[in-house]
Write a protein that holds these residues in place. Structure first.
Motif, mmCIF file in Angstrom:
data_model
loop_
_atom_site.group_PDB
_atom_site.id
_atom_site.type_symbol
_atom_site.label_atom_id
_atom_site.label_comp_id
_atom_site.label_asym_id
_atom_site.label_seq_id
_atom_site.Cartn_x
_atom_site.Cartn_y
_atom_site.Cartn_z
ATOM 1 N N PRO A 1 -30.243 25.072 0.410
ATOM 2 C CA PRO A 1 -30.913 23.824 0.801
ATOM 3 C C PRO A 1 -32.369 23.990 1.218
ATOM 4 O O PRO A 1 -33.154 23.037 1.123
ATOM 5 C CB PRO A 1 -30.059 23.326 1.978
ATOM 6 C CG PRO A 1 -28.703 23.897 1.719
ATOM 7 C CD PRO A 1 -28.956 25.244 1.122
ATOM 8 N N ASP A 2 -32.767 25.189 1.680
ATOM 9 C CA ASP A 2 -34.147 25.382 2.137
ATOM 10 C C ASP A 2 -35.036 26.023 1.074
ATOM 11 O O ASP A 2 -36.184 26.384 1.356
ATOM 12 C CB ASP A 2 -34.171 26.224 3.412
ATOM 13 C CG ASP A 2 -33.565 27.616 3.213
ATOM 14 O OD1 ASP A 2 -32.896 27.822 2.173
ATOM 15 O OD2 ASP A 2 -33.750 28.469 4.089
ATOM 16 N N ASN B 1 -26.748 23.232 -7.745
ATOM 17 C CA ASN B 1 -26.543 21.943 -7.074
ATOM 18 C C ASN B 1 -26.569 22.061 -5.552
ATOM 19 O O ASN B 1 -26.273 21.097 -4.859
ATOM 20 C CB ASN B 1 -25.218 21.317 -7.529
ATOM 21 C CG ASN B 1 -24.014 22.216 -7.300
ATOM 22 O OD1 ASN B 1 -24.145 23.438 -7.279
ATOM 23 N ND2 ASN B 1 -22.847 21.630 -7.133
ATOM 24 N N ARG B 2 -26.943 23.225 -5.022
ATOM 25 C CA ARG B 2 -27.035 23.373 -3.573
ATOM 26 C C ARG B 2 -28.468 23.244 -3.057
ATOM 27 O O ARG B 2 -28.725 23.466 -1.871
ATOM 28 C CB ARG B 2 -26.458 24.724 -3.128
ATOM 29 C CG ARG B 2 -24.961 24.792 -3.262
ATOM 30 C CD ARG B 2 -24.346 25.860 -2.393
ATOM 31 N NE ARG B 2 -22.888 25.758 -2.424
ATOM 32 C CZ ARG B 2 -22.180 24.947 -1.678
ATOM 33 N NH1 ARG B 2 -22.788 24.139 -0.834
ATOM 34 N NH2 ARG B 2 -20.862 24.920 -1.763
ATOM 35 N N THR B 3 -29.405 22.939 -3.930
ATOM 36 C CA THR B 3 -30.797 22.796 -3.503
ATOM 37 C C THR B 3 -31.263 21.367 -3.751
ATOM 38 O O THR B 3 -30.744 20.693 -4.651
ATOM 39 C CB THR B 3 -31.691 23.808 -4.253
ATOM 40 O OG1 THR B 3 -32.898 24.016 -3.535
ATOM 41 C CG2 THR B 3 -32.001 23.335 -5.654
ATOM 42 N N PRO B 4 -32.218 20.858 -2.967
ATOM 43 C CA PRO B 4 -32.659 19.462 -3.115
ATOM 44 C C PRO B 4 -33.266 19.169 -4.488
ATOM 45 O O PRO B 4 -33.699 20.080 -5.205
ATOM 46 C CB PRO B 4 -33.699 19.309 -2.001
ATOM 47 C CG PRO B 4 -33.358 20.358 -1.002
ATOM 48 C CD PRO B 4 -32.823 21.514 -1.801
ATOM 49 N N PRO B 5 -33.304 17.886 -4.856
ATOM 50 C CA PRO B 5 -33.798 17.501 -6.187
ATOM 51 C C PRO B 5 -35.207 17.992 -6.502
ATOM 52 O O PRO B 5 -35.507 18.304 -7.652
ATOM 53 C CB PRO B 5 -33.746 15.967 -6.148
ATOM 54 C CG PRO B 5 -32.678 15.657 -5.155
ATOM 55 C CD PRO B 5 -32.753 16.730 -4.117
ATOM 56 N N LYS B 6 -36.090 18.076 -5.513
ATOM 57 C CA LYS B 6 -37.465 18.512 -5.770
ATOM 58 C C LYS B 6 -37.487 19.938 -6.316
ATOM 59 O O LYS B 6 -38.238 20.249 -7.244
ATOM 60 C CB LYS B 6 -38.289 18.430 -4.484
ATOM 61 C CG LYS B 6 -39.759 18.812 -4.669
ATOM 62 C CD LYS B 6 -40.535 18.641 -3.369
ATOM 63 C CE LYS B 6 -42.004 19.005 -3.567
ATOM 64 N NZ LYS B 6 -42.776 18.841 -2.303
ATOM 65 N N THR B 7 -36.677 20.802 -5.748
ATOM 66 C CA THR B 7 -36.619 22.180 -6.215
ATOM 67 C C THR B 7 -35.898 22.273 -7.556
ATOM 68 O O THR B 7 -36.284 23.063 -8.432
ATOM 69 C CB THR B 7 -35.920 23.065 -5.169
ATOM 70 O OG1 THR B 7 -36.573 22.896 -3.906
ATOM 71 C CG2 THR B 7 -35.974 24.516 -5.560
ATOM 72 N N GLN B 8 -34.844 21.500 -7.730
ATOM 73 C CA GLN B 8 -34.163 21.449 -9.023
ATOM 74 C C GLN B 8 -35.138 21.047 -10.125
ATOM 75 O O GLN B 8 -35.168 21.649 -11.198
ATOM 76 C CB GLN B 8 -33.001 20.455 -8.967
ATOM 77 C CG GLN B 8 -31.851 20.855 -8.085
ATOM 78 C CD GLN B 8 -30.806 19.762 -8.000
ATOM 79 O OE1 GLN B 8 -30.999 18.657 -8.510
ATOM 80 N NE2 GLN B 8 -29.693 20.044 -7.343
ATOM 81 N N THR C 1 -24.007 19.456 -1.301
ATOM 82 C CA THR C 1 -24.553 19.657 -2.640
ATOM 83 C C THR C 1 -25.393 18.461 -3.062
ATOM 84 O O THR C 1 -25.296 17.374 -2.506
ATOM 85 C CB THR C 1 -23.441 19.879 -3.675
ATOM 86 O OG1 THR C 1 -22.611 18.705 -3.726
ATOM 87 C CG2 THR C 1 -22.598 21.091 -3.305
ATOM 88 N N TYR C 2 -26.234 18.696 -4.061
ATOM 89 C CA TYR C 2 -27.091 17.667 -4.635
ATOM 90 C C TYR C 2 -26.810 17.617 -6.136
ATOM 91 O O TYR C 2 -27.420 18.372 -6.907
ATOM 92 C CB TYR C 2 -28.573 17.984 -4.389
ATOM 93 C CG TYR C 2 -28.924 18.173 -2.936
ATOM 94 C CD1 TYR C 2 -29.436 17.124 -2.175
ATOM 95 C CD2 TYR C 2 -28.760 19.408 -2.318
ATOM 96 C CE1 TYR C 2 -29.781 17.300 -0.839
ATOM 97 C CE2 TYR C 2 -29.092 19.603 -0.985
ATOM 98 C CZ TYR C 2 -29.599 18.540 -0.258
ATOM 99 O OH TYR C 2 -29.929 18.718 1.061
#
Length: 288
Positions: A45-46, A83-90, A129-130
């Motif tokens: 997430p970070d 899917n464990r990281t926010p949409p911006k990083t994805q 998850t995201y």
């Protein structure tokens, strides 16, 4: 087979499977055999976009800003639990997948050739998850499902593990080709021929999916193009220089299962995209 098909077709793969089914080892083994560079990114997430793409820092000795390339600059990048990281990083990774280049502080840097992203996600656990939206899922050529092995395969796996095929033994694998040779193979796949009837067959499948029962969003023109690219890769693996309908059938499920959007009532009834795809195949006449 599916992972190799995605690689030769010049696409990327999203692997779904529960933990402990060999997804990470599969990616590392493939890299060893192709003699390329490998990077694994644990998505959390970070995690920030710069942790993937790289950043610029000030070199006090030289008095200039220098660019430090991120782990995305590798032939094979394993995006573990994407899917464990926010949409911006994805989105940062998915943009690199699409553009095949990275912009760091206004400077564009091309990614290596070949460039292959294998992303994994756990389909069981949803807390924290995201989920990837449909537009981002579309960036993956194939969605590959990895399930538990059957009993005999699991016994054989334990025998190999006991016989010296643990994780620490991967460096012993000798490359069977170089990245340059692999890139040439990918170019050869593009030259595999597909006749007009095959093109028409793929289009008919796509158009039928848009009116299929239980589907709110069918296969797009990009999905049809992706299916053709994957079918060409299958033909190449089978040592043919032309595509046949069986090649289309071999890859249509992993290429389309993440591109068809089911209606909410169909999902509640337990309908899966694979079942809809199989029904579409039965409804469209196969060219002779």
């Amino acid at each position: 087979m599916e992972l190799l098909t995605a690689l030769l077709a010049g696409g990327h793969a999203l692997i779904e499977g529960v933990p402990g089914t060999g997804k990470t080892r599969l990616a590392r083994t493939l890299t060893q055999l192709m003699g390329g560079t490998y990077q694994r990114i644990q998505f959390t997430p970070d995690l920030m976009p710069s942790d993937i793409l790289g950043n610029a820092y000030y070199d006090m000795a030289r008095g200039t800003f220098e660019v430090r390339e991120g782990p995305v600059f590798a032939n094979v990048v394993l995006a573990d639990e994407i899917n464990r990281t926010p949409p911006k990083t994805q989105a940062a990774l998915l943009e690199a997948m699409e553009e095949r280049q990275v912009s760091i502080y206004g400077e564009s840097r091309p990614l290596p050739h070949p460039f292959f992203v294998i992303a994994t996600q756990n389909p069981i656990e949803y807390e924290g998850t995201y989920p990837l939206p449909e537009a981002q899922l579309d960036r993956f050529l194939m969605q590959i499902r990895v399930d538990y092995p059957d009993e005999s395969a699991e016994v054989e796996m334990l025998q190999h593990h006991r016989g010296g095929m643990g994780q620490e033994d991967l460096p012993r694998l000798a490359p069977v080709l170089s990245p340059r040779e692999l890139y040439q193979m990918m170019r050869d796949v593009q030259n595999v021929a597909a006749s007009l009837p095959v093109h028409e067959y793929i289009v008919q499948l796509a158009r039928r999916s848009r009116n299929a029962e239980g589907i709110s969003l069918g296969a797009s023109p990009r999905a049809a193009t992706a299916l053709l690219d994957a079918a060409k890769a299958v033909a190449y693996i089978e040592e043919r220089d032309f595509v046949i309908p069986d090649d289309v059938h071999a890859v249509i499920h992993p290429v389309w299962r993440h591109r068809l959007l089911l209606m909410p009532n169909a999902e509640l009834e337990g309908v899966e995209a694979d079942a809809v795809i199989s029904r579409i195949l039965e409804q469209v006449e196969v060219p002779r």
